[in-house]
Design a protein around this motif. Structure first.
Motif, PDB file in Angstrom:
ATOM      1  N   GLY A 185       2.459   2.300  -2.128  1.00  0.00           N
ATOM      2  CA  GLY A 185       3.098   1.041  -1.774  1.00  0.00           C
ATOM      3  C   GLY A 185       4.397   1.153  -1.021  1.00  0.00           C
ATOM      4  N   LYS A 186       5.347   1.971  -1.506  1.00  0.00           N
ATOM      5  CA  LYS A 186       6.657   2.081  -0.866  1.00  0.00           C
ATOM      6  C   LYS A 186       6.803   3.512  -0.365  1.00  0.00           C
ATOM      7  CE  LYS A 186      10.660  -0.271  -0.449  1.00  0.00           C
ATOM      8  NZ  LYS A 186      11.529   0.718   0.160  1.00  0.00           N
ATOM      9  N   ASN A 187       7.108   3.661   0.915  1.00  0.00           N
ATOM     10  CA  ASN A 187       7.223   5.002   1.476  1.00  0.00           C
ATOM     11  C   ASN A 187       8.356   5.774   0.793  1.00  0.00           C
ATOM     12  OD1 ASN A 187       8.161   2.719   3.472  1.00  0.00           O
ATOM     13  ND2 ASN A 187       9.765   4.274   3.484  1.00  0.00           N
ATOM     14  N   THR A 188       8.051   7.006   0.366  1.00  0.00           N
ATOM     15  CA  THR A 188       9.040   7.848  -0.294  1.00  0.00           C
ATOM     16  C   THR A 188       8.912   9.271   0.225  1.00  0.00           C
ATOM     17  OG1 THR A 188       7.471   8.150  -2.133  1.00  0.00           O
ATOM     18  CG2 THR A 188       9.212   6.510  -2.423  1.00  0.00           C
ATOM     19  N   THR A 189      10.027  10.009   0.191  1.00  0.00           N
ATOM     20  CA  THR A 189      10.037  11.373   0.711  1.00  0.00           C
ATOM     21  C   THR A 189       9.678  12.411  -0.342  1.00  0.00           C
ATOM     22  OG1 THR A 189      12.425  11.352   0.310  1.00  0.00           O
ATOM     23  CG2 THR A 189      11.684  10.939   2.562  1.00  0.00           C
ATOM     24  N   GLY A 190       9.949  12.124  -1.618  1.00  0.00           N
ATOM     25  CA  GLY A 190       9.814  13.163  -2.636  1.00  0.00           C
ATOM     26  C   GLY A 190       8.557  13.121  -3.464  1.00  0.00           C
ATOM     27  N   GLY A 191       7.935  11.949  -3.620  1.00  0.00           N
ATOM     28  CA  GLY A 191       6.739  11.857  -4.444  1.00  0.00           C
ATOM     29  C   GLY A 191       6.591  10.478  -5.046  1.00  0.00           C
ATOM     30  N   ALA A 192       5.588  10.360  -5.904  1.00  0.00           N
ATOM     31  CA  ALA A 192       5.315   9.088  -6.581  1.00  0.00           C
ATOM     32  C   ALA A 192       4.796   9.389  -7.979  1.00  0.00           C
ATOM     33  CB  ALA A 192       4.295   8.261  -5.800  1.00  0.00           C
ATOM     34  N   ILE A 193       5.214   8.565  -8.945  1.00  0.00           N
ATOM     35  CA  ILE A 193       4.759   8.698 -10.328  1.00  0.00           C
ATOM     36  C   ILE A 193       4.204   7.347 -10.765  1.00  0.00           C
ATOM     37  CG2 ILE A 193       5.373   9.344 -12.679  1.00  0.00           C
ATOM     38  CD1 ILE A 193       7.701  10.935 -11.571  1.00  0.00           C
ATOM     39  N   ILE A 404      -9.784   3.725   4.070  1.00  0.00           N
ATOM     40  CA  ILE A 404      -9.031   2.723   3.315  1.00  0.00           C
ATOM     41  C   ILE A 404      -7.979   2.150   4.253  1.00  0.00           C
ATOM     42  CG2 ILE A 404      -7.488   2.284   1.376  1.00  0.00           C
ATOM     43  CD1 ILE A 404      -8.737   4.561  -0.120  1.00  0.00           C
ATOM     44  N   VAL A 405      -7.880   0.837   4.316  1.00  0.00           N
ATOM     45  CA  VAL A 405      -6.812   0.176   5.084  1.00  0.00           C
ATOM     46  C   VAL A 405      -6.110  -0.808   4.146  1.00  0.00           C
ATOM     47  CG1 VAL A 405      -7.943   0.429   7.324  1.00  0.00           C
ATOM     48  CG2 VAL A 405      -8.391  -1.604   5.932  1.00  0.00           C
ATOM     49  N   GLY A 406      -4.856  -1.103   4.452  1.00  0.00           N
ATOM     50  CA  GLY A 406      -4.146  -2.024   3.580  1.00  0.00           C
ATOM     51  C   GLY A 406      -2.798  -2.456   4.128  1.00  0.00           C
ATOM     52  N   ALA A 407      -2.156  -3.310   3.361  1.00  0.00           N
ATOM     53  CA  ALA A 407      -0.832  -3.815   3.697  1.00  0.00           C
ATOM     54  C   ALA A 407      -0.022  -3.940   2.413  1.00  0.00           C
ATOM     55  CB  ALA A 407      -0.931  -5.177   4.391  1.00  0.00           C
ATOM     56  N   HIS A 408       1.282  -3.729   2.528  1.00  0.00           N
ATOM     57  CA  HIS A 408       2.164  -3.817   1.371  1.00  0.00           C
ATOM     58  C   HIS A 408       3.413  -4.597   1.753  1.00  0.00           C
ATOM     59  CE1 HIS A 408       5.264  -2.436  -1.541  1.00  0.00           C
ATOM     60  NE2 HIS A 408       4.256  -2.431  -2.374  1.00  0.00           N
ATOM     61  N   TRP A 447      25.906  -8.413  -3.039  1.00  0.00           N
ATOM     62  CA  TRP A 447      24.546  -8.939  -3.047  1.00  0.00           C
ATOM     63  C   TRP A 447      23.748  -8.184  -1.988  1.00  0.00           C
ATOM     64  CZ3 TRP A 447      29.009 -11.621  -3.159  1.00  0.00           C
ATOM     65  CH2 TRP A 447      29.227 -12.509  -4.228  1.00  0.00           C
ATOM     66  N   GLN A 448      22.545  -7.794  -2.343  1.00  0.00           N
ATOM     67  CA  GLN A 448      21.690  -7.100  -1.373  1.00  0.00           C
ATOM     68  C   GLN A 448      20.289  -7.690  -1.408  1.00  0.00           C
ATOM     69  OE1 GLN A 448      21.604  -2.648  -0.408  1.00  0.00           O
ATOM     70  NE2 GLN A 448      19.824  -2.850  -1.747  1.00  0.00           N
ATOM     71  N   ASP A 449      19.806  -8.123  -0.259  1.00  0.00           N
ATOM     72  CA  ASP A 449      18.428  -8.599  -0.109  1.00  0.00           C
ATOM     73  C   ASP A 449      17.664  -7.558   0.694  1.00  0.00           C
ATOM     74  OD1 ASP A 449      18.852 -11.012  -1.454  1.00  0.00           O
ATOM     75  OD2 ASP A 449      19.560 -12.000   0.372  1.00  0.00           O
ATOM     76  N   THR A 450      16.523  -7.136   0.152  1.00  0.00           N
ATOM     77  CA  THR A 450      15.689  -6.118   0.798  1.00  0.00           C
ATOM     78  C   THR A 450      14.296  -6.676   1.016  1.00  0.00           C
ATOM     79  OG1 THR A 450      16.912  -4.348  -0.330  1.00  0.00           O
ATOM     80  CG2 THR A 450      14.787  -3.771   0.647  1.00  0.00           C
ATOM     81  N   ARG A 451      13.805  -6.527   2.234  1.00  0.00           N
ATOM     82  CA  ARG A 451      12.438  -6.921   2.554  1.00  0.00           C
ATOM     83  C   ARG A 451      11.774  -5.767   3.282  1.00  0.00           C
ATOM     84  NH1 ARG A 451      15.802 -10.730   3.094  1.00  0.00           N
ATOM     85  NH2 ARG A 451      16.239 -10.293   5.295  1.00  0.00           N
ATOM     86  N   SER A 452      10.652  -5.328   2.743  1.00  0.00           N
ATOM     87  CA  SER A 452       9.930  -4.198   3.315  1.00  0.00           C
ATOM     88  C   SER A 452       8.472  -4.583   3.511  1.00  0.00           C
ATOM     89  CB  SER A 452      10.028  -2.981   2.382  1.00  0.00           C
ATOM     90  OG  SER A 452       9.219  -1.920   2.840  1.00  0.00           O
ATOM     91  N   ALA A 453       7.902  -4.209   4.652  1.00  0.00           N
ATOM     92  CA  ALA A 453       6.501  -4.495   4.947  1.00  0.00           C
ATOM     93  C   ALA A 453       5.882  -3.276   5.611  1.00  0.00           C
ATOM     94  CB  ALA A 453       6.365  -5.718   5.848  1.00  0.00           C
ATOM     95  N   ALA A 454       4.617  -3.051   5.337  1.00  0.00           N
ATOM     96  CA  ALA A 454       3.936  -1.880   5.899  1.00  0.00           C
ATOM     97  C   ALA A 454       2.454  -2.157   6.072  1.00  0.00           C
ATOM     98  CB  ALA A 454       4.140  -0.658   5.004  1.00  0.00           C
ATOM     99  N   LEU A 455       1.884  -1.556   7.111  1.00  0.00           N
ATOM    100  CA  LEU A 455       0.440  -1.495   7.325  1.00  0.00           C
ATOM    101  C   LEU A 455       0.047  -0.029   7.253  1.00  0.00           C
ATOM    102  CD1 LEU A 455       0.045  -3.938  10.359  1.00  0.00           C
ATOM    103  CD2 LEU A 455      -0.475  -4.427   7.962  1.00  0.00           C
ATOM    104  N   PHE A 456      -1.067   0.261   6.583  1.00  0.00           N
ATOM    105  CA  PHE A 456      -1.435   1.663   6.407  1.00  0.00           C
ATOM    106  C   PHE A 456      -2.954   1.831   6.447  1.00  0.00           C
ATOM    107  CE2 PHE A 456      -0.918  -0.227   2.196  1.00  0.00           C
ATOM    108  CZ  PHE A 456      -2.110   0.103   1.563  1.00  0.00           C
ATOM    109  N   GLY A 457      -3.361   3.069   6.669  1.00  0.00           N
ATOM    110  CA  GLY A 457      -4.782   3.383   6.672  1.00  0.00           C
ATOM    111  C   GLY A 457      -4.997   4.875   6.503  1.00  0.00           C
ATOM    112  N   SER A 458      -6.148   5.234   5.954  1.00  0.00           N
ATOM    113  CA  SER A 458      -6.501   6.630   5.754  1.00  0.00           C
ATOM    114  C   SER A 458      -7.999   6.794   5.997  1.00  0.00           C
ATOM    115  CB  SER A 458      -6.143   7.092   4.339  1.00  0.00           C
ATOM    116  OG  SER A 458      -6.481   8.444   4.135  1.00  0.00           O
ATOM    117  N   VAL A 459      -8.379   7.898   6.649  1.00  0.00           N
ATOM    118  CA  VAL A 459      -9.776   8.160   6.992  1.00  0.00           C
ATOM    119  C   VAL A 459     -10.168   9.532   6.473  1.00  0.00           C
ATOM    120  CG1 VAL A 459     -11.438   8.456   8.860  1.00  0.00           C
ATOM    121  CG2 VAL A 459      -9.642   6.724   9.053  1.00  0.00           C
ATOM    122  N   ASN A 460     -11.316   9.608   5.780  1.00  0.00           N
ATOM    123  CA  ASN A 460     -11.917  10.868   5.331  1.00  0.00           C
ATOM    124  C   ASN A 460     -13.195  11.102   6.122  1.00  0.00           C
ATOM    125  OD1 ASN A 460     -10.015  10.310   3.274  1.00  0.00           O
ATOM    126  ND2 ASN A 460     -11.200  11.483   1.794  1.00  0.00           N
TER     127      ASN A 460
END
Length: 801
Positions: A185-193, A404-408, A447-460
């Motif tokens: 869902g959210k792009n990260t450099t180190g990993g995801a748990i 798989i294609v998607g949006a977040h 105060w901080q407002d953050t808005r993030s959007a992404a389109l993604f896809g993966s092919v095997n």
């Protein structure tokens, strides 16, 4: 006929199809609205296959014949796949492993069983410092974003203050190492748990677990679920409550500090519209309060402590000398809807997934001086509200070409208010044995407002039945709007004439508490948008079902941000941080041997880090304390290493598992100027990145004639020296030398497996070890250190039904 129905009919949608679409749309839309209305009114597994070893733990406690470990199914690539088939460095812990372990209480505790990982919660039950393969951050500001993505049931949790949530009624935990810039869902450099809860089922089942231990510890958790309407509606309710007294004596106040109280409830409803469509609703709430971890002050060989008042308790002492301690209260609530819809017929069945969630988190932190006199008091209140939406469409996996294609989408509104009051006290100066501390008051409100959007896809693409190529692409855009208000007392000195005075009839964190005037309010704001394209490419070769190799290259991105900067004592400004990027190369091998009784996985990796965002305490020539906390882009660095994970069933009554990690990290170019002077950290190691780390876990079961089993087990973890400061790595009080931690357990399990009684000893050697060190070798105060818990004992009883 409604407009929606008329439109669907006009484009050829049948009535059943329209009903499914309306159910899916309702689930996606009702969550934020319903939530808005509400607002207004272990150690059993330390292996690659930690989950596989955990499943195998039953062998050691049941007397069953040794056989192949149960296949572990994970969803790391957004499909259900056997862990050994996934071409990604991933460790999985099963829910049974989490339930059996007496070392896993909160989400961050799982890292003690993961190679090259740590996540110490250094300030109570909030803001763990997540690190994987040397990638992480020591920054604890609410406005910052960790390079490790934390997910609860596939929902990204941005607020660091709610990431140390209790773990209970868990299905499994999946730890992915390396950049996650495609499917997650959210792009990260180190990993995801990803922490995955046990879902409702139509068969009635549940469990209850109660435990007691040292320091008045009492833990109760349990769950029950089953069908409410046959084949249509299943429900599950899960609860958790933990209380523990303080474990460190405060000789000034005559009380103990370090107490914890944490409770959580989760309710879920699974509605099966038909065989192709189901909707899972989840509602969760948590409240935790207690003490911030007690601080010890240690004088290093390069440090000068002018006033003994600022030394406090020494390393290893069982008591502190403090005028007060910090307390915190955390409240979090969340509600989500997950829709799974199978489209198509026969082999051409596509999977559509929608995850809609709204989560809130509030933290109140009150602190008083950690020294023998009440020199200061602090107040911090943080309120965050986030909404996330993810859509994914997956093709049939059975085809040679699958995708798989998607949006977040992510949206967070953050409000943080911090107040510091410094009292004028005679003979309480940091820089003079006879001077007085300065009296002042200041407030930083942002105060901080953050808005993030992404389109993604993966092919095997299966080139052959053994060779597969995988490619992923993601386009991300993130915008942040940041506003800062700063106000300070007119008088900020140590002398009677230029020191702030206070009206104690008014709470100290309100401006009205300042009796002799405030400077005008300073207001500033900034906005920025960052865009990046991240990707990964993997080649996979399966020699056979038991031997799987892969090579993966990937590019990760972490958006920039804003932090409060202090160019002078009387001003605050907004400092902009640029994005960081990470390029990774990884080679992996996953194998099983001895008819599935031995699992051996290994990976080697090399990271190239650019524009790394770093948070450190730096020496300062302008600050009265001699230090200054900063967050900055720390130029470039690299991380490379090796990981090995093992799970083995040597006999029908025994199991053994473990892991090994080697980590070589370096800043290849880091000249810091944030503290007002140039400090060259090139060649230093990353913080919280020990060169060697490892775990070992074993258990042996003794079957009884009745069919019951008595088992003896122990688990150990080891880490070599790790630095807590990226810039100053010559002061011994700012690092922790190599140490090992061990735990032991004695378990009785009934013949039918329904009841289990365990006695445990944690930290059997009573090792004193630091999990945090802050301060400067050139400062005129000692280094503040926070320690892990000493040796403790406990007993638990678990019943399954």
């Amino acid at each position: 006929m409604s407009f929606a129905s008329a439109y669907m009919e006009s484009i050829g949608m049948s009535t059943p199809f329209r009903m499914k679409a309306l159910c899916a749309a309702l689930a996606a839309l009702v969550v934020p609205q319903a939530y808005a209305q509400e607002l207004t009114g272990a150690a059993s597994a330390a292996v690659p296959a930690a989950a596989a070893a955990a499943a195998a733990a039953d062998v050691a406690t049941s007397g069953a014949q040794a056989s192949a470990m149960a296949a572990v199914v994970v969803t790391a690539q957004r499909r259900s796949e056997r862990l050994q088939d996934v071409p990604v460095a991933i460790t999985a812990l099963s829910g049974d492993a989490v339930l059996r372990s007496d070392q896993i209480h909160t989400a961050n505790d799982i890292t003690q069983f993961i190679p090259n990982a740590s996540a110490s919660a250094t300030d109570g039950r909030s803001r763990p410092r997540w690190f994987l393969r040397g990638i992480g951050t020591n920054e604890t500001a609410a406005s910052s974003v960790s390079p490790i993505g934390i997910y609860n049931d596939d929902v990204f949790l941005n607020n660091v203050y709610i990431q140390a949530f209790p773990l209970f009624d868990t299905e499994r935990v999946e730890v992915l190492r390396g950049p996650q810039g495609t499917l997650w869902g959210k792009n990260t450099t180190g990993g995801a748990i990803n922490f995955i809860s046990r879902k409702p089922a139509f068969d009635t089942d549940g469990y209850a677990k109660a435990g007691i231990g040292s320091f008045g510890e009492k833990i109760v958790q349990g769950a029950i679920g089953g069908a409410a309407i046959d084949d249509r509606l299943a429900l599950r309710l899960s609860v958790y409550n933990e209380d523990r007294d303080g474990w460190v004596d405060n000789i000034v106040t005559g009380t103990k500090t370090g107490a914890v109280s944490d409770s959580a409830v989760r309710g879920q409803a699974l509605f099966k519209v038909d065989s192709d469509l189901d909707v899972l609703f989840s509602v969760r709430t948590r409240k935790a309060d207690g003490d911030v971890n007690p601080s010890f002050f240690v004088k290093g060989p390069r440090q000068v402590v002018v006033n003994p008042l600022y030394l406090g308790a020494q390393r290893g002492a069982g008591a502190i000398s403090a005028a007060g301690t910090g307390t915190e209260e955390i409240k979090s609530n969340g509600v989500s809807a997950t829709v799974n819809w199978e489209l198509g017929t026969g082999l051409q069945r596509y999977s559509l997934t929608s995850i809609t969630s709204r989560d809130t988190g509030k933290r109140l932190n009150l602190s008083t001086a950690t020294f023998a006199l009440p020199t200061s008091a602090g107040y911090q209140y943080t309120d965050s509200r986030q909404v996330t939406q993810e859509l994914r469409l997956a093709s049939p996996k059975a085809e040679a070409l699958s995708w798989i294609v998607g949006a977040h989408y992510f949206d967070e509104a953050l409000d943080n208010n911090s107040v510091t009051r410094n009292n004028r006290i005679a003979n309480a100066s940091q820089s003079s044995a006879s001077g007085s501390s300065a009296g002042s008051w200041n407030q930083e409100h942002y105060w901080q407002d953050t808005r993030s959007a992404a389109l993604f896809g993966s092919v095997n693409y299966d080139v052959t039945d053994k060779f597969t190529v995988i490619g992923g692409l993601r386009r991300s855009s993130e915008r942040k709007d940041y506003t800062l208000d700063f106000q300070q007392s007119t008088n900020t000195g140590s002398g009677p004439a230029n020191s702030a005075t206070f009206d104690d009839a008014v709470p100290y964190y309100l401006p009205g508490a300042v009796a002799n005037g405030l400077n005008p309010l300073q207001t500033s704001s900034q906005s920025a948008t960052w865009r990046n394209t991240t990707w990964d490419f993997t080649t996979q070769y399966k020699f056979d079902r038991n031997v799987n190799s892969y090579a993966r290259v990937s590019h990760g991105f972490r958006a920039g941000g804003f932090v409060v900067d202090q160019p002078t004592a009387s001003t605050r400004t907004i400092k902009r941080l640029d994005p960081e990027t990470l390029d990774a190369l990884e080679l992996g091998l996953k194998t099983q041997w001895l008819d599935g009784r031995l699992t051996f996985n290994t990976a080697v990796f090399h990271y190239k880090y650019e524009n790394k965002i770093e948070a450190v305490l730096l020496p300062s020539t302008t600050s009265a304390s001699g230090t200054r906390q900063v967050q900055e882009n720390a130029a470039d660095g690299r991380s490379r290493g090796v990981e090995v994970e093992l799970a083995w069933l040597p006999s029908s009554n025994a199991r053994l598992s473990g892991s090994f990690g080697y980590l070589d990290t370096r800043y290849t170019n880091y000249a810091s100027t944030a503290s007002g002077q140039t400090l060259d950290a090139t060649g230093n190691r990353f913080s919280r990145a020990p060169r060697f780390s490892g775990t070992l876990d074993g258990e042996y079961g003794f079957p009884l004639d009745s069919g019951a089993v008595i088992a003896l087990g122990t688990d150990w973890s080891y880490r070599t020296r790790q630095f807590f400061n990226a810039v100053d790595q010559s002061e011994p009080t700012l690092w922790q030398d190599a140490y090992a931690l061990g735990n032991a357990r004695l378990v009785y399990k009934s013949a039918d497996g329904r009841f289990e009684l365990a006695a445990v000893v944690r930290n059997v050697t009573d090792k004193v070890y630091a999990i945090l060190a802050t301060g400067s070798a050139t400062g005129n105060t000692a280094t503040r250190q926070v320690y892990g818990l000493p040796r403790s004992y406990g007993a638990t009883f678990t019943a399954r039904f």
